[in-house]
Design an enzyme around this catalytic site. Structure first.
Site, PDB file in Angstrom:
ATOM      1  N   GLN A 206     -19.925  41.954   3.016  1.00 50.71           N
ATOM      2  CA  GLN A 206     -19.969  40.536   3.334  1.00 50.71           C
ATOM      3  C   GLN A 206     -21.390  40.162   3.742  1.00 50.71           C
ATOM      4  OE1 GLN A 206     -18.737  38.551   7.044  1.00 50.71           O
ATOM      5  NE2 GLN A 206     -17.143  37.552   5.834  1.00 50.71           N
TER       6      GLN A 206
ATOM      7  N   PRO B 287     -13.288  41.342   6.834  1.00 50.26           N
ATOM      8  CA  PRO B 287     -14.583  41.595   7.464  1.00 50.26           C
ATOM      9  C   PRO B 287     -14.514  41.340   8.967  1.00 50.26           C
ATOM     10  CG  PRO B 287     -14.614  39.505   6.304  1.00 50.26           C
ATOM     11  CD  PRO B 287     -13.310  40.161   5.968  1.00 50.26           C
ATOM     12  N   MET B 288     -15.040  42.292   9.749  1.00 50.05           N
ATOM     13  CA  MET B 288     -15.000  42.173  11.206  1.00 50.05           C
ATOM     14  C   MET B 288     -16.271  42.744  11.811  1.00 50.05           C
ATOM     15  SD  MET B 288     -11.084  43.373  11.965  1.00 50.05           S
ATOM     16  CE  MET B 288     -11.191  44.742  10.793  1.00 50.05           C
ATOM     17  N   THR B 289     -16.996  41.922  12.548  1.00 49.76           N
ATOM     18  CA  THR B 289     -18.161  42.415  13.274  1.00 49.76           C
ATOM     19  C   THR B 289     -17.713  43.454  14.299  1.00 49.76           C
ATOM     20  OG1 THR B 289     -19.432  40.397  12.994  1.00 49.76           O
ATOM     21  CG2 THR B 289     -19.984  41.747  14.896  1.00 49.76           C
TER      22      THR B 289
ATOM     23  N   ASN C 129     -16.391  30.219   9.440  1.00 48.98           N
ATOM     24  CA  ASN C 129     -16.600  30.583  10.851  1.00 48.98           C
ATOM     25  C   ASN C 129     -17.862  30.015  11.494  1.00 48.98           C
ATOM     26  OD1 ASN C 129     -14.442  32.137   9.979  1.00 48.98           O
ATOM     27  ND2 ASN C 129     -14.945  33.866  11.284  1.00 48.98           N
TER      28      ASN C 129
ATOM     29  N   TYR D 217     -21.034  29.766  10.409  1.00 52.73           N
ATOM     30  CA  TYR D 217     -22.342  30.357  10.144  1.00 52.73           C
ATOM     31  C   TYR D 217     -23.117  29.493   9.146  1.00 52.73           C
ATOM     32  CZ  TYR D 217     -20.303  34.047  12.872  1.00 52.73           C
ATOM     33  OH  TYR D 217     -19.690  34.731  13.897  1.00 52.73           O
TER      34      TYR D 217
ATOM     35  N   GLY E 187      -7.017  41.792   9.663  1.00 52.78           N
ATOM     36  CA  GLY E 187      -8.176  42.046  10.503  1.00 52.78           C
ATOM     37  C   GLY E 187      -7.875  43.034  11.607  1.00 52.78           C
TER      38      GLY E 187
ATOM     39  N   HIS F 228     -20.248  34.803   3.131  1.00 54.73           N
ATOM     40  CA  HIS F 228     -19.546  34.310   4.321  1.00 54.73           C
ATOM     41  C   HIS F 228     -19.898  32.837   4.499  1.00 54.73           C
ATOM     42  CE1 HIS F 228     -17.414  34.132   7.939  1.00 54.73           C
ATOM     43  NE2 HIS F 228     -18.023  35.039   8.685  1.00 54.73           N
TER      44      HIS F 228
ATOM     45  N   ASN G 234     -17.220  28.504  16.529  1.00 52.54           N
ATOM     46  CA  ASN G 234     -18.678  28.408  16.668  1.00 52.54           C
ATOM     47  C   ASN G 234     -19.160  26.958  16.735  1.00 52.54           C
ATOM     48  OD1 ASN G 234     -19.766  31.004  17.070  1.00 52.54           O
ATOM     49  ND2 ASN G 234     -19.525  31.511  14.901  1.00 52.54           N
TER      50      ASN G 234
END
Length: 363
Positions: A102, A28-30, A182, A184, A320, A179, A239
């Site tokens: 995701q 998964p990649m924004t 990272n 979140y 990724g 998710h 983060n």
């Protein structure tokens, strides 16, 4: 590396009740292309180009209006978003691909400029992160202090996750990934520096694990364990997530409980854990404690991926950045072809450039 199918990376694999064509997962990649917080023609083309992955896991997609924190990221909480994602899943399935969405609730990693109507920034505790975030209106901005979630808001958020998972299946996804990595919202509950609650969701690491486990159980109750995966990143500071001493026993407890829930896979982001002996020991422990499919992620090459599969440390490997610039990554890895380097300046830039314009290898 030759072009035969003898290597485990290129062999089929079962995942719950679906069959994957190979053991290569698109991580998964924004990508920040979702205008009005829903996918469009660009996203459909982007994912369809990469449908030769054994499994695609989409960019982080919000389960609610409160979960969106970045510019131009999608959600899956409205009927319009479900219909938009249906075009993506249909196109991927027409290419015989498999795709999970995701579910990403950013929690405190947000800015008012990026919120949608009715959205608010929620977190386990009202603690200010030392972060900046991009806004299309004003460029980089400091992340403001979030609102501490009330008990009612915790319960509502769990319900929003379950509802989004149900919508994902209606949109044609083969499953969902929670998710919990990272930095979140789920990991904000896990970390004692971002969760100073005094109710049943704070205090001991068992209590701090509660939110993640209740979200997982609620989703399983709605769509089934064979369609529910989860991503974790132990020891990561991404983060503004400070380190803490209880990381190993906490994650061993979390993985033990996830194993009892029989989630279909555990997706482990490894680089931070690999950096220390304690982290390496935890990665081995995770393998021992979890009976389902393990996806490992973190700067893998084809050779390292094959080694991880052959040593039984992983069942699938996710890639990724190489998937950004190599839409036919499985073919290139299998035939030992040169990989195209990605243009990092276009990762989140919007538009076609650096998104759907990377070339395929000559067959």
């Amino acid at each position: 590396m030759d072009s035969t199918n003898d290597h485990p990376l290129f062999q089929p694999a079962g995942l719950g009740d679906i069959q994957l064509s190979n053991r290569i997962v698109m991580a998964p990649m924004t990508r920040s292309r979702a205008i009005d917080n829903q996918p469009g023609e660009l996203e459909t083309r982007y994912y369809t180009q990469r449908a030769t992955a054994g499994l695609i896991i989409t960019e982080g997609t919000s389960p609610s209006a409160n979960g969106i924190g970045y510019a131009r990221t999608p959600g899956i909480y409205t009927a319009e978003q479900v219909n938009a994602w249906k075009a993506v899943t249909d196109a991927v399935h027409q290419q015989s691909g498999k795709i999970f969405v995701q579910l990403m609730h950013v929690g405190r990693v947000a800015h008012p400029h990026n919120l949608v109507s009715g959205g608010k920034t929620l977190a386990p505790s009202a603690l200010l992160p030392q972060l900046e975030i991009w806004t299309d209106q004003a460029g980089l901005q400091p992340v403001p202090i979030p609102q501490a979630m009330t008990a009612a808001e915790v319960n509502l958020t769990i319900e929003e996750y379950a509802d989004a998972a149900e919508k994902a299946i209606a949109a044609g996804f083969d499953g969902i990934e929670i998710h919990a990595a990272n930095g979140y919202l789920p990991e904000q509950f896990l970390n004692p520096h971002t969760n100073v609650r005094e109710d049943q969701y704070g205090g001991s690491f068992e209590n701090r694990n509660r939110f993640v486990l209740e979200v997982t159980a609620a989703i399983i109750n709605r769509i089934g364990k064979e369609r529910t995966g989860i991503r974790i990143s132990p020891f990561s500071n991404y983060n503004d997530m400070p380190s803490y001493e209880e990381t190993t026993p906490q994650y061993e407890h979390l993985v033990t409980e996830l194993n009892k829930l029989q989630v279909v896979y555990l997706h482990v982001v490894e680089p931070s854990a690999r950096a220390t002996e304690e982290g390496q020991a935890l990665l081995r422990s995770v393998r021992d404690l979890f009976n389902g499919t393990i996806i490992r992620n973190g700067e893998y090459t084809a050779i390292k991926a094959i080694e991880a599969l052959e040593s039984k440390q992983a069942d699938l490997i996710s890639f990724g950045a190489p998937f950004v610039s190599n839409p036919d990554l499985p073919y290139r890895l299998q035939h030992n072809l040169l990989l195209t380097a990605p243009d990092v300046n276009t990762f989140f830039a919007g538009g076609e450039k650096g998104y759907i314009d990377y070339a395929f290898a000559e067959a």
